[in-house]
Design a protein around this motif. Structure first.
Motif, PDB file in Angstrom:
ATOM      1  N   ILE A  40       0.816  -1.210   0.000  1.00 27.34           N
ATOM      2  CA  ILE A  40       0.000   0.000   0.000  1.00 27.34           C
ATOM      3  C   ILE A  40       0.855   1.267   0.000  1.00 27.34           C
ATOM      4  O   ILE A  40       0.456   2.310  -0.514  1.00 27.34           O
ATOM      5  CB  ILE A  40      -0.964  -0.018   1.215  1.00 27.34           C
ATOM      6  CG1 ILE A  40      -2.000  -1.132   1.015  1.00 27.34           C
ATOM      7  CG2 ILE A  40      -1.645   1.321   1.425  1.00 27.34           C
ATOM      8  CD1 ILE A  40      -2.843  -1.412   2.229  1.00 27.34           C
ATOM      9  N   THR A  67      -7.970   0.349   4.417  1.00 25.94           N
ATOM     10  CA  THR A  67      -7.070   1.072   3.533  1.00 25.94           C
ATOM     11  C   THR A  67      -7.871   1.948   2.573  1.00 25.94           C
ATOM     12  O   THR A  67      -9.033   1.647   2.264  1.00 25.94           O
ATOM     13  CB  THR A  67      -6.192   0.094   2.720  1.00 25.94           C
ATOM     14  OG1 THR A  67      -5.346   0.838   1.838  1.00 25.94           O
ATOM     15  CG2 THR A  67      -7.043  -0.850   1.886  1.00 25.94           C
ATOM     16  N   SER A  69      -6.518   2.333  -0.412  1.00 27.73           N
ATOM     17  CA  SER A  69      -5.923   1.891  -1.673  1.00 27.73           C
ATOM     18  C   SER A  69      -7.002   1.593  -2.714  1.00 27.73           C
ATOM     19  O   SER A  69      -8.096   1.118  -2.400  1.00 27.73           O
ATOM     20  CB  SER A  69      -5.081   0.631  -1.434  1.00 27.73           C
ATOM     21  OG  SER A  69      -4.649   0.090  -2.654  1.00 27.73           O
TER      22      SER A  69
END
Length: 246
Positions: A40, A67, A69
């Motif tokens: 990440i 996350t 991401s």
């Protein structure tokens, strides 16, 4: 913020357990966090359904991480397995609700403890089962295990030194499967105390050897004294098999 659920299998032989340690990266959590953080590009924390001790294995540990991401689930899955050590494998990656918490949402866990019960050791099962050469009375062990089913204070079956939280747990089911010389003890419960399963197994072995009567299980539950229970048998026969969610 996205939330990803992982199902993880690992051989715990060379690791110091699940939980990350400050002075060592030889933990399952530590290895996973290192790989996912590098993927990440920023530090992440992975939350496990529970801690497995040093030397304990898993076929179905569950964890999750958050996350921002934009990577796809498939990209995450391939990257993690590419860079993890070969003795840790993520078997499934699923994007889940941001409210999902692998520990707090878990309803029950199934553990399996394997005993190789024959005077000749197995060269293939030696790392994943407890070698016990003396014949055990399986019927007596089955009778004793039934007395553990239900909701009890299991402090007598724990290595806990300080008790701040409740030590009451519920065991839903215990079964024993015999496959040749291999005995698999399947234990399903809503949670387990520190070393609880390994001490239960040590107590059942005493009963299987006729060192203790079947009723001894009730005495341990009533007296709540660790010294009344059997030994803490080795970790390498223990597997976290499944974690169940509602």
């Amino acid at each position: 913020m996205r939330n990803f659920k992982l199902i993880i299998a690992y051989d715990g032989s060379r690791y110091q357990g699940w939980q990350r340690l400050n002075d060592s990266d030889l933990t399952i959590q530590g290895k996973l966090e290192k790989v996912i953080s590098e993927m990440i590009g920023s530090p992440i924390e992975i939350i496990g359904s529970g801690r497995t001790d040093a030397g304990v294995h898993a076929r179905g540990q569950v964890a999750n991480f958050h996350t921002n991401s934009s990577l796809t689930t498939h990209e995450i899955h391939r990257y993690i397995n590419q860079y993890l050590p070969q003795d840790i494998v993520v078997t499934e990656v699923v994007e889940v609700s941001h409210r999902f918490h692998s520990r707090y949402n878990a309803k029950s866990k199934k553990y399996v403890y394997a005993i190789w019960n024959h005077w000749i050791q197995s060269p293939f099962d030696r790392k994943y089962s407890y070698y016990f050469p003396t014949e055990l009375d399986i019927d007596a062990m089955k009778s004793a295990s039934r007395k553990l089913i239900g909701t009890h204070d299991f402090i007598g079956f724990s290595s806990l030194k300080k008790v701040k939280k409740s030590t009451v747990r519920t065991i839903y089911e215990i079964s024993i499967e015999k496959k040749g010389h291999l005995l698999n003890f399947n234990i399903l419960g809503n949670g387990f105390l520190y070393n609880m399963i390994r001490i239960i197994m040590g107590s059942l072995i005493d009963i299987g050897l006729h060192k203790r009567d079947v009723s001894h299980i009730e005495e341990i539950l009533a007296n709540k004294n660790r010294e009344d229970a059997g030994m803490t048998i080795p970790p390498h026969g223990l597997f976290l098999e499944e974690v169940h969610y509602q």
